[in-house]
Design a protein around this motif. Structure first.
Motif, PDB file in Angstrom:
ATOM      1  N   LEU A  26      63.782  13.892 -24.184  1.00 57.00           N
ATOM      2  CA  LEU A  26      64.849  13.321 -23.371  1.00 57.00           C
ATOM      3  C   LEU A  26      64.783  11.807 -23.380  1.00 57.00           C
ATOM      4  CD1 LEU A  26      63.958  15.484 -20.269  1.00 57.00           C
ATOM      5  CD2 LEU A  26      65.863  15.925 -21.798  1.00 57.00           C
ATOM      6  N   PRO A  27      65.914  11.124 -23.210  1.00 66.37           N
ATOM      7  CA  PRO A  27      65.863   9.683 -22.967  1.00 66.37           C
ATOM      8  C   PRO A  27      65.052   9.418 -21.688  1.00 66.37           C
ATOM      9  CG  PRO A  27      68.105  10.370 -23.480  1.00 66.37           C
ATOM     10  CD  PRO A  27      67.287  11.629 -23.294  1.00 66.37           C
ATOM     11  N   ALA A  28      64.318   8.323 -21.676  1.00 65.43           N
ATOM     12  CA  ALA A  28      63.405   8.019 -20.569  1.00 65.43           C
ATOM     13  C   ALA A  28      64.100   7.965 -19.205  1.00 65.43           C
ATOM     14  CB  ALA A  28      62.680   6.706 -20.838  1.00 65.43           C
ATOM     15  N   ALA A  29      65.354   7.556 -19.161  1.00 66.88           N
ATOM     16  CA  ALA A  29      66.058   7.409 -17.881  1.00 66.88           C
ATOM     17  C   ALA A  29      66.750   8.687 -17.412  1.00 66.88           C
ATOM     18  CB  ALA A  29      67.089   6.287 -17.986  1.00 66.88           C
ATOM     19  N   THR A  30      66.639   9.777 -18.141  1.00 62.32           N
ATOM     20  CA  THR A  30      67.296  11.023 -17.758  1.00 62.32           C
ATOM     21  C   THR A  30      66.774  11.517 -16.412  1.00 62.32           C
ATOM     22  OG1 THR A  30      67.554  11.665 -20.062  1.00 62.32           O
ATOM     23  CG2 THR A  30      67.739  13.414 -18.443  1.00 62.32           C
ATOM     24  N   PRO A  31      67.665  11.796 -15.452  1.00 58.30           N
ATOM     25  CA  PRO A  31      67.198  12.292 -14.158  1.00 58.30           C
ATOM     26  C   PRO A  31      66.774  13.753 -14.244  1.00 58.30           C
ATOM     27  CG  PRO A  31      69.579  12.141 -14.158  1.00 58.30           C
ATOM     28  CD  PRO A  31      69.107  11.587 -15.480  1.00 58.30           C
ATOM     29  N   LEU A  32      65.623  14.052 -13.671  1.00 60.58           N
ATOM     30  CA  LEU A  32      65.098  15.417 -13.618  1.00 60.58           C
ATOM     31  C   LEU A  32      64.711  15.744 -12.188  1.00 60.58           C
ATOM     32  CD1 LEU A  32      62.649  15.296 -16.666  1.00 60.58           C
ATOM     33  CD2 LEU A  32      64.879  16.382 -16.586  1.00 60.58           C
ATOM     34  N   THR A  33      64.871  16.975 -11.796  1.00 60.39           N
ATOM     35  CA  THR A  33      64.399  17.422 -10.486  1.00 60.39           C
ATOM     36  C   THR A  33      62.969  17.915 -10.665  1.00 60.39           C
ATOM     37  OG1 THR A  33      66.624  18.055  -9.838  1.00 60.39           O
ATOM     38  CG2 THR A  33      64.806  18.961  -8.539  1.00 60.39           C
ATOM     39  N   VAL A  34      62.048  17.336  -9.907  1.00 58.69           N
ATOM     40  CA  VAL A  34      60.634  17.673 -10.041  1.00 58.69           C
ATOM     41  C   VAL A  34      60.034  18.006  -8.687  1.00 58.69           C
ATOM     42  CG1 VAL A  34      60.311  16.193 -12.063  1.00 58.69           C
ATOM     43  CG2 VAL A  34      59.821  15.284  -9.824  1.00 58.69           C
ATOM     44  N   ARG A  35      58.933  18.715  -8.729  1.00 57.93           N
ATOM     45  CA  ARG A  35      58.124  18.967  -7.534  1.00 57.93           C
ATOM     46  C   ARG A  35      56.687  19.131  -8.000  1.00 57.93           C
ATOM     47  NH1 ARG A  35      60.014  25.147  -6.094  1.00 57.93           N
ATOM     48  NH2 ARG A  35      58.965  26.123  -7.850  1.00 57.93           N
TER      49      ARG A  35
ATOM     50  N   VAL B 275      57.695  11.510 -14.843  1.00 55.97           N
ATOM     51  CA  VAL B 275      57.123  12.854 -14.727  1.00 55.97           C
ATOM     52  C   VAL B 275      55.683  12.860 -15.239  1.00 55.97           C
ATOM     53  CG1 VAL B 275      57.345  15.263 -15.491  1.00 55.97           C
ATOM     54  CG2 VAL B 275      59.377  13.936 -14.926  1.00 55.97           C
ATOM     55  N   ARG B 276      54.808  13.612 -14.560  1.00 51.87           N
ATOM     56  CA  ARG B 276      53.389  13.702 -14.925  1.00 51.87           C
ATOM     57  C   ARG B 276      53.024  15.146 -15.219  1.00 51.87           C
ATOM     58  NH1 ARG B 276      53.521  11.525  -9.922  1.00 51.87           N
ATOM     59  NH2 ARG B 276      52.324  13.259  -9.127  1.00 51.87           N
TER      60      ARG B 276
ATOM     61  N   SER C 101      56.305  24.429 -15.544  1.00 49.62           N
ATOM     62  CA  SER C 101      55.177  23.511 -15.368  1.00 49.62           C
ATOM     63  C   SER C 101      55.074  22.604 -16.577  1.00 49.62           C
ATOM     64  CB  SER C 101      53.868  24.281 -15.213  1.00 49.62           C
ATOM     65  OG  SER C 101      53.872  25.023 -14.025  1.00 49.62           O
ATOM     66  N   VAL C 102      54.812  21.341 -16.315  1.00 53.11           N
ATOM     67  CA  VAL C 102      54.646  20.360 -17.386  1.00 53.11           C
ATOM     68  C   VAL C 102      53.174  20.344 -17.775  1.00 53.11           C
ATOM     69  CG1 VAL C 102      54.850  17.921 -18.003  1.00 53.11           C
ATOM     70  CG2 VAL C 102      56.567  18.988 -16.531  1.00 53.11           C
ATOM     71  N   ARG C 103      52.892  20.643 -19.028  1.00 53.78           N
ATOM     72  CA  ARG C 103      51.513  20.664 -19.537  1.00 53.78           C
ATOM     73  C   ARG C 103      51.094  19.313 -20.103  1.00 53.78           C
ATOM     74  NH1 ARG C 103      49.947  24.444 -16.552  1.00 53.78           N
ATOM     75  NH2 ARG C 103      50.894  26.449 -16.962  1.00 53.78           N
TER      76      ARG C 103
END
Length: 96
Positions: free
Chosen positions: A76-85, A34-35, A48-50
């Motif tokens: 979160l643990p680095a491998a945790t799946p997240l839904t992003v757009r 994630v960015r 939104s990710v700041r």
């Protein structure tokens, strides 16, 4: 609606995290990819990710801390799946 932050889809250690699962409302990726500027799906909607930073766990491994536009930061643990757009632009493009 199932919870957005679930570890059920994480494969065994050593499995590639580069795969992107296509979803109707975004793409499912590992937290480590994630960015800042992207949106992540959390229980009550899109945020939104700041900022994104990595922190080591005392027991080993990597945690990802996402600073969001609203609410507390997510650790979160680095491998945790997240839904992003991408910020308001629909699903992410397919990886090359």
């Amino acid at each position: 609606m199932p919870p957005a932050l679930t570890a059920a889809a994480v494969g065994p250690a050593g499995q590639s995290s580069e795969a992107v699962a296509r979803r109707r409302d975004g793409a499912e990726v590992a937290a480590v990819t994630v960015r800042a500027g992207q949106c992540v799906r959390v229980r009550d909607g899109w945020r939104s990710v700041r900022a994104v930073r990595g922190e080591p766990y005392a027991s080993g491994g990597l945690a990802v801390v996402l600073t969001l536009d609203e609410g507390p930061a997510l650790r979160l643990p680095a491998a945790t799946p997240l839904t992003v757009r991408d910020d308001g632009n629909g699903p992410l493009p397919s990886p090359s």
